[in-house]
Scaffold this active site. Structure first.
Site, PDB file in Angstrom:
ATOM      1  CB  SER A 289      -0.912   0.014   1.220  1.00 14.88           C
ATOM      2  OG  SER A 289      -0.137   0.274   2.375  1.00 14.88           O
ATOM      3  CE  LYS A 290       1.069   7.542  -2.509  1.00 17.78           C
ATOM      4  NZ  LYS A 290       1.696   7.563  -3.794  1.00 17.78           N
ATOM      5  NE  ARG A 291       0.675   0.145   6.067  1.00 22.99           N
ATOM      6  CZ  ARG A 291       1.426  -0.886   6.409  1.00 22.99           C
ATOM      7  NH1 ARG A 291       2.640  -0.697   6.863  1.00 22.99           N
ATOM      8  NH2 ARG A 291       0.971  -2.111   6.313  1.00 22.99           N
ATOM      9  CG  HIS A 292       4.452  -1.133   2.103  1.00 26.99           C
ATOM     10  ND1 HIS A 292       3.145  -1.535   2.024  1.00 26.99           N
ATOM     11  CD2 HIS A 292       4.976  -1.775   3.169  1.00 26.99           C
ATOM     12  CE1 HIS A 292       2.890  -2.383   3.001  1.00 26.99           C
ATOM     13  NE2 HIS A 292       3.985  -2.548   3.704  1.00 26.99           N
ATOM     14  N   GLY A 293       5.693   3.241   0.490  1.00 26.22           N
ATOM     15  CA  GLY A 293       6.444   4.083  -0.454  1.00 26.22           C
ATOM     16  C   GLY A 293       5.631   4.273  -1.707  1.00 26.22           C
TER      17      GLY A 293
END
Ligand code: GLU
Length: 480
Positions: A249-253
């Site tokens: 997801s977005k929080r992984h970059g």
């Protein structure tokens, strides 16, 4: 267990079929890459089909981003791009052909009726699926008030098995698959119909896609069989997770491939990282495009979700930067340098960067790092001095630099061996290590504490510029 893929006999045709509802993300790019490599490995072709039938969510920006992302990765497709929406009439034609051949039928159930059917199923704790009420009913009974949909007359007994090249044999009882809608009451085709017709018309022999589509494959296969079309081979690839094992997801970059380009990754590093997401060749980490084409097979695609680790991408990128051609790297790094200094790079600075590239590239993980490394070559005097460099320009550092300036100003030949000999003899005279002299000198010449070797810096900058920068530090400090 992996399945050995026998080499296909017929020419291989693959396709990448993104829905342009968002940018080309890592998962999509990996799917495109696997299709590309599989096609190339077998001397086949790869088609690009934009599945733009969801008119409210498909955007021209997303289409452009997908095409740009593929071009950046160098994943060229064969032939024209196919736009699915434009083929709606052909999809409808197939639905009507299926009605004519008795493999599909018109269903006149109204929305209210279907809602009531589902509510009753829910109340009875039964699975909610269409009950086939118009399957064998005489169309003469059709209510004139309802515009019909066309449904597939799917087999109700037996089972449908997919011999997936990655997942192995996967079977679903036909009883759990209801008669899906092919054509809506407004005459528009459903996604399932469009995909199957397009794959057939494009001659697709191998469908390689994310395993979130495995469930669709059973119904799609039923439809293919109803048409009597050749069955494609399927390879459903497991999803990609983040380094922590959670769904990506977005929080992984960044998820959009274009963002990685902006972050200074080389396409070949990105490609190598994508390749290693779920496919392997022994312990090999660095795999070039040509090796990948020679080695790629679906038999070595893992069944477990793969993990995307940005640190691995960094390492791969550093490796590919070190082995990249200097002129190419210079061209790639210039926009990053110009963005940092806020002005265009002159022709002479351009060639200076190329000259320094063998040294600069040895310490960069991304083009952004590389651009940082170039800054000392293009910045105008007086240089901005960063905090750690500033510390080296204390009274002792400046005193040393005074000596250095004197020594260097008498230098007859400005090249590495001469400069090295002079500064070494100066260091001996003062009873200091060469490093003690190099530190404030580097601070003065680059405004930082990291740079190529000090003699390279001196020769790259040249005599006048080097001496001027040293003398600037005295002025700079006196002003404070
Ligand atoms: N358009 C689908 C997607 O973007 C892919 C369909 C397919 O590969 O069959 O997820």
């Amino acid at each position: 267990m992996t399945i050995n893929t026998p080499s296909p006999v017929a020419p291989v045709v693959t396709r990448f079929a993104p829905s342009p509802t968002g940018f080309l993300h890592i998962g999509g790019a990996r799917t495109a890459l696997f299709n590309y490599l599989f096609a190339k490995h077998h001397g086949g072709t790869l088609h690009l089909r934009i599945e733009d039938t969801d008119r409210s969510r498909s955007t021209p920006e997303a289409i452009a981003a997908i095409i740009e992302g593929l071009a950046w990765l160098g994943l060229d497709h064969d032939g024209e791009v196919v736009y699915q929406f434009a083929r709606a009439a052909r999809h409808a034609e197939v639905a009507h052909a299926l009605v004519a051949s008795g493999h599909a039928y018109r269903c006149y159930a109204s929305i209210e009726e279907l809602d009531a059917m589902r509510a009753a199923q829910k109340a009875a704790h039964a699975p909610q699926r269409y009950d086939g009420r118009w399957r064998d009913r005489d169309p003469a009974e059709a209510p004139s008030s309802v515009k019909p949909v066309i449904r597939l007359k799917a087999p109700q007994t037996g089972a449908t098995t997919i011999h997936d090249l990655v997942q192995g044999a996967v079977t679903v009882e036909n009883a759990v698959l209801d008669d899906m809608v092919l054509l809506r009451s407004d005459g528009t085709p459903t996604y399932m119909l469009s995909v199957v017709v397009d794959d057939h018309d494009m001659g697709v022999t191998h469908i390689i896609r994310g395993d979130d589509h495995l469930n669709n494959a059973f119904r799609q296969l039923q439809l293919i069989r109803a048409m009597g079309w050749p069955e494609p081979a399927y390879a459903h690839i497991p999803l990609i997770h983040g380094a922590d094992g959670a769904k990506l997801s977005k929080r992984h970059g960044a998820l959009a491939v274009g963002e990685y380009a902006k972050m200074g990754y080389l396409p070949e590093a990105m490609e190598n990282a994508l390749l290693r997401l779920g496919w392997g060749h022994g312990d090999d980490e660095m795999i070039t495009r040509n090796q990948a084409i020679a080695w790629f097979d679906t038999g070595h695609i893992g069944r477990a979700a793969s993990r995307f680790d940005i640190k691995k991408l960094d390492n791969l990128n550093g490796h590919y930067i070190r082995s990249a051609d200097d002129a190419r790297l210079t061209a790639l790094v210039l926009p990053f340098v110009e963005a940092k200094i806020g002005s265009p790079v002159s022709l002479s600075q351009h060639s200076l960067i190329t000259k320094a590239m063998p040294e600069l590239k040895s310490r960069a993980k991304t083009l952004l790092d590389l651009a940082d490394g170039c800054l000392f070559l293009v910045r105008q005097r007086p240089l901005p001095i960063d905090a750690s460099a500033e510390k080296l320009l204390d009274a002792a550092g400046l005193a040393l630099l005074g000596d250095v300036a004197q020594t260097l100003s008498t230098e007859a030949v400005w090249d590495n061996p001469n400069l090295e000999a002079s500064l070494k003899s100066m260091a001996e005279r003062l009873g200091l290590g060469l490093g003690k002299i190099a530190q404030p000198l580097r601070a003065a010449l680059t405004g930082t504490t990291t740079s190529p070797g000090i003699f390279d810096v001196l020769t790259l900058l040249g005599r006048d510029e080097s001496l001027a920068r040293i003398s600037d530090t005295h002025k700079h400090t006196k002003l404070q």
